[in-house]
Design a protein around this motif. Structure first.
Motif, PDB file in Angstrom:
ATOM      1  N   PRO A 128       9.869   3.401   3.726  1.00 54.14           N
ATOM      2  CA  PRO A 128       9.665   4.503   2.775  1.00 54.14           C
ATOM      3  C   PRO A 128       9.743   3.922   1.372  1.00 54.14           C
ATOM      4  O   PRO A 128      10.368   2.876   1.184  1.00 54.14           O
ATOM      5  CB  PRO A 128      10.858   5.415   3.050  1.00 54.14           C
ATOM      6  CG  PRO A 128      11.922   4.513   3.612  1.00 54.14           C
ATOM      7  CD  PRO A 128      11.178   3.477   4.399  1.00 54.14           C
ATOM      8  N   ILE A 129       9.151   4.583   0.377  1.00 45.60           N
ATOM      9  CA  ILE A 129       9.242   4.016  -0.978  1.00 45.60           C
ATOM     10  C   ILE A 129      10.591   4.330  -1.622  1.00 45.60           C
ATOM     11  O   ILE A 129      10.946   3.739  -2.624  1.00 45.60           O
ATOM     12  CB  ILE A 129       8.083   4.470  -1.905  1.00 45.60           C
ATOM     13  CG1 ILE A 129       8.300   5.881  -2.455  1.00 45.60           C
ATOM     14  CG2 ILE A 129       6.729   4.343  -1.240  1.00 45.60           C
ATOM     15  CD1 ILE A 129       7.557   6.101  -3.768  1.00 45.60           C
ATOM     16  N   HIS A 130      11.339   5.268  -1.020  1.00 47.54           N
ATOM     17  CA  HIS A 130      12.621   5.634  -1.619  1.00 47.54           C
ATOM     18  C   HIS A 130      13.701   4.609  -1.295  1.00 47.54           C
ATOM     19  O   HIS A 130      13.495   3.695  -0.486  1.00 47.54           O
ATOM     20  CB  HIS A 130      13.050   7.030  -1.173  1.00 47.54           C
ATOM     21  CG  HIS A 130      13.293   7.164   0.306  1.00 47.54           C
ATOM     22  ND1 HIS A 130      14.356   6.583   0.956  1.00 47.54           N
ATOM     23  CD2 HIS A 130      12.606   7.835   1.272  1.00 47.54           C
ATOM     24  CE1 HIS A 130      14.311   6.895   2.249  1.00 47.54           C
ATOM     25  NE2 HIS A 130      13.252   7.641   2.469  1.00 47.54           N
ATOM     26  N   GLY A 165       3.581  -0.695 -10.599  1.00 53.00           N
ATOM     27  CA  GLY A 165       3.363  -0.042  -9.304  1.00 53.00           C
ATOM     28  C   GLY A 165       4.629   0.609  -8.783  1.00 53.00           C
ATOM     29  O   GLY A 165       4.597   1.671  -8.145  1.00 53.00           O
ATOM     30  N   ASP A 166       5.758  -0.031  -9.045  1.00 51.31           N
ATOM     31  CA  ASP A 166       7.043   0.541  -8.628  1.00 51.31           C
ATOM     32  C   ASP A 166       7.252   1.892  -9.308  1.00 51.31           C
ATOM     33  O   ASP A 166       7.558   2.901  -8.672  1.00 51.31           O
ATOM     34  CB  ASP A 166       8.168  -0.436  -9.007  1.00 51.31           C
ATOM     35  CG  ASP A 166       9.541   0.100  -8.635  1.00 51.31           C
ATOM     36  OD1 ASP A 166       9.686   0.642  -7.534  1.00 51.31           O
ATOM     37  OD2 ASP A 166      10.470  -0.025  -9.460  1.00 51.31           O
ATOM     38  N   ILE A 167       7.033   1.900 -10.605  1.00 51.12           N
ATOM     39  CA  ILE A 167       7.310   3.114 -11.381  1.00 51.12           C
ATOM     40  C   ILE A 167       6.286   4.211 -11.063  1.00 51.12           C
ATOM     41  O   ILE A 167       6.649   5.368 -10.812  1.00 51.12           O
ATOM     42  CB  ILE A 167       7.293   2.774 -12.889  1.00 51.12           C
ATOM     43  CG1 ILE A 167       8.402   1.753 -13.198  1.00 51.12           C
ATOM     44  CG2 ILE A 167       7.475   4.047 -13.721  1.00 51.12           C
ATOM     45  CD1 ILE A 167       8.307   1.110 -14.569  1.00 51.12           C
ATOM     46  N   SER A 222       4.538   4.705  -8.454  1.00 51.67           N
ATOM     47  CA  SER A 222       4.592   5.284  -7.104  1.00 51.67           C
ATOM     48  C   SER A 222       5.730   6.296  -6.973  1.00 51.67           C
ATOM     49  O   SER A 222       5.579   7.306  -6.280  1.00 51.67           O
ATOM     50  CB  SER A 222       4.647   4.205  -6.022  1.00 51.67           C
ATOM     51  OG  SER A 222       5.669   3.278  -6.249  1.00 51.67           O
ATOM     52  N   ASP A 223       6.856   6.061  -7.612  1.00 48.88           N
ATOM     53  CA  ASP A 223       7.904   7.099  -7.602  1.00 48.88           C
ATOM     54  C   ASP A 223       7.377   8.352  -8.302  1.00 48.88           C
ATOM     55  O   ASP A 223       7.638   9.486  -7.877  1.00 48.88           O
ATOM     56  CB  ASP A 223       9.172   6.626  -8.327  1.00 48.88           C
ATOM     57  CG  ASP A 223      10.228   6.052  -7.376  1.00 48.88           C
ATOM     58  OD1 ASP A 223       9.838   5.342  -6.436  1.00 48.88           O
ATOM     59  OD2 ASP A 223      11.432   6.309  -7.582  1.00 48.88           O
ATOM     60  N   GLN A 224       6.648   8.151  -9.377  1.00 45.54           N
ATOM     61  CA  GLN A 224       6.095   9.302 -10.101  1.00 45.54           C
ATOM     62  C   GLN A 224       5.093  10.056  -9.215  1.00 45.54           C
ATOM     63  O   GLN A 224       5.132  11.290  -9.137  1.00 45.54           O
ATOM     64  CB  GLN A 224       5.401   8.832 -11.379  1.00 45.54           C
ATOM     65  CG  GLN A 224       4.960  10.000 -12.247  1.00 45.54           C
ATOM     66  CD  GLN A 224       4.326   9.532 -13.540  1.00 45.54           C
ATOM     67  OE1 GLN A 224       4.640   8.453 -14.038  1.00 45.54           O
ATOM     68  NE2 GLN A 224       3.440  10.337 -14.067  1.00 45.54           N
ATOM     69  N   LEU A 263       0.860  -1.194   0.000  1.00 46.61           N
ATOM     70  CA  LEU A 263       0.000   0.000   0.000  1.00 46.61           C
ATOM     71  C   LEU A 263       0.890   1.236   0.000  1.00 46.61           C
ATOM     72  O   LEU A 263       1.718   1.419   0.897  1.00 46.61           O
ATOM     73  CB  LEU A 263      -0.893   0.026   1.245  1.00 46.61           C
ATOM     74  CG  LEU A 263      -1.685  -1.247   1.569  1.00 46.61           C
ATOM     75  CD1 LEU A 263      -2.591  -1.000   2.782  1.00 46.61           C
ATOM     76  CD2 LEU A 263      -2.498  -1.723   0.380  1.00 46.61           C
ATOM     77  N   ARG A 264       0.725   2.078  -0.997  1.00 44.71           N
ATOM     78  CA  ARG A 264       1.539   3.297  -1.094  1.00 44.71           C
ATOM     79  C   ARG A 264       0.615   4.510  -1.221  1.00 44.71           C
ATOM     80  O   ARG A 264       0.241   4.905  -2.321  1.00 44.71           O
ATOM     81  CB  ARG A 264       2.497   3.192  -2.296  1.00 44.71           C
ATOM     82  CG  ARG A 264       3.490   2.048  -2.123  1.00 44.71           C
ATOM     83  CD  ARG A 264       4.573   1.999  -3.189  1.00 44.71           C
ATOM     84  NE  ARG A 264       5.731   1.262  -2.693  1.00 44.71           N
ATOM     85  CZ  ARG A 264       6.896   1.161  -3.317  1.00 44.71           C
ATOM     86  NH1 ARG A 264       7.078   1.759  -4.473  1.00 44.71           N
ATOM     87  NH2 ARG A 264       7.895   0.479  -2.790  1.00 44.71           N
ATOM     88  N   PRO A 265       0.245   5.094  -0.098  1.00 44.47           N
ATOM     89  CA  PRO A 265      -0.647   6.254  -0.154  1.00 44.47           C
ATOM     90  C   PRO A 265       0.096   7.520  -0.584  1.00 44.47           C
ATOM     91  O   PRO A 265       1.273   7.700  -0.245  1.00 44.47           O
ATOM     92  CB  PRO A 265      -1.144   6.403   1.297  1.00 44.47           C
ATOM     93  CG  PRO A 265      -0.179   5.657   2.141  1.00 44.47           C
ATOM     94  CD  PRO A 265       0.608   4.706   1.282  1.00 44.47           C
TER      95      PRO A 265
HETATM   96 MN    MN Z   1      10.907   1.637  -6.257  1.00 46.08          MN
END
Ligand code: MN
Ligand code: NAD
Ligand code: IPM
Length: 352
Positions: free
Chosen positions: A278-280, A246-248, A250-252, A100-102
């Protein structure tokens, strides 16, 4: 209650330290933190990015707080020994399939988005990213063709049960976020115009939607989704998508919000245990300088309290303290400010 703390590499230890201070400040009775080595740090100490001892800690704990892994020194190791295998291995071994990446814009930060303030201000979305399948975990390799050319290959695949279980997470999230009297909104992002994997993904999403008449399901191709995310991100509520897309995305989404240093995540299994990070990444360019924004990790600790330990009120307190810190103008270099990692941690603690 036991929380595993895996700080990892680069800025991982710096940002994790601040999140741990926040957890400790809450003085939750019976809370024990257990540290373990992951990533390049673990490789250098034990010869493996995810040592057995670390996996044992992960299994014995109720939840994991994770910093980041990745070390330029290790980029030439064989793939199975690279730092990134620690996070991939934990996700797989622990069955953390639902990420989950809010992403939402904090009040006062509209001007820091890479988008125009009125576009950015409408962002309040959740990316539900599948985490145990896709091209990440398929067979892969670099082989020699008969004519001597080298060919790299990575197999993309999803089994229908893998799609079904993430679909349920997406639909339930959309249900939970629906405004009273309104339908939930779920947008499934795929590349069904080209990929068979995506066609199956889409078929299963439609099949599962029958169980959720109160959620409106839509489909979008990933290239269009990338465009819509900057054109009009306010149109999205919950996005459900595969591991790579989803990886790409979410960074965007993080830059639509203002900084990658703000986006937290929860990686959940069928049970209550989860990994929070963190997503970073390990940000080698700023590591060791005390410049990293620890807010994404602090917000991940809040997600940990909410999803794995059931401390909703404490989670909300942490989120409010971060929001107040930002509203008060306390910002790191990633948001045009001059506050360092520890100073941001201090400011959040004060408000907490
Ligand atoms: Mn990533
Ligand atoms: P990154 O996310 O580490 O950094 C990208 C950019 O964002 C850098 O300029 C960095 O300085 C900045 N940044 C990231 N986090 C920040 C923060 N908290 N505050 C301020 N600025 C921040 O991505 P990358 O450079 O592509 O990858 C570096 C390493 O991290 C690689 O080894 C990669 O594999 C790894 N990585 C690990 C994870 C993880 O552990 N889950 C996630 C992403 C990347
Ligand atoms: C993330 C990272 C990881 C991923 C890497 C480090 C394996 O980019 O957590 O977003 O691709 O999932």
């Amino acid at each position: 209650m036991k929380i595993a703390v895996f700080a990892g590499d680069g800025i991982g230890p710096e940002v994790t330290r601040e999140a741990v201070r926040v957890l400790e400040a809450l003085a939750l009775p019976g809370l024990e933190l257990i540290e373990g080595d992951v990533g390049g740090a673990a490789y250098k100490r034990h010869g493996h990015p995810l040592p057995q001892a670390t996996l044992d800690i992960a299994r014995e704990c109720d939840a994991i707080l994770f910093g980041a892994v990745g070390d330029p020194d290790c980029d030439n190791l064989e793939r199975s020994l690279r730092p990134e295998q620690a996070i991939l291995g934990l996700r797989k071994a622990m069955g953390f399939f639902a990420n989950l990446r809010p992403a939402r814009v904090f009040a006062g930060l509209e001007d820091f988005s890479a988008l125009r303030p009125e576009v950015a201000g409408a962002i309040d979305l959740l990316i539900v990213r599948e985490l145990n399948g896709d091209v990440y975990f398929g067979e892969k390799g670099i082989r020699k063709l008969e004519d001597g050319r080298r060919q790299g290959w990575d197999m993309m695949s999803y089994a229908e049960d893998e799609v079904r279980r993430i679909a349920h997470v997406g639909f339930k999230a959309a249900q939970g976020r629906a405004k009273p009297g309104e339908k939930g909104k779920l947008c499934s992002v795929d590349k069904a115009n080209v990929l068979e994997t995506s066609q199956l993904w889409r078929d299963v999403m439609i099949e599962v939607s029958a169980d959720y008449p109160d959620v409106e399901l839509s489909h979008m191709y990933v290239d269009n989704a990338a465009m819509q995310l900057v054109r009009n991100p306010g149109q999205f509520d919950v996005i459900v998508t595969g591991n790579l897309f989803g990886d790409i995305l979410s960074d965007q989404a993080s830059m639509c919000v203002g900084s990658i240093g703000l986006l937290a995540s929860a990686s959940l299994s069928e049970g209550t245990s989860g990994l929070y990070e963190p997503i970073h990444g390990s940000a080698p360019d700023i590591a060791g300088k005390g410049l990293a924004n620890p807010m994404a990790t602090i917000l991940s600790a809040a997600m940990l309290l909410r999803h794995s330990l059931g401390f909703e009120a404490q989670a909300a307190r942490i989120e409010a303290a971060v929001a107040k810190t930002l509203a008060d103008g306390i910002r790191g270099g990633d948001l045009g400010g001059s506050f360092g990692t520890a100073a941001i941690g201090d400011a959040v603690l004060e408000r907490l």
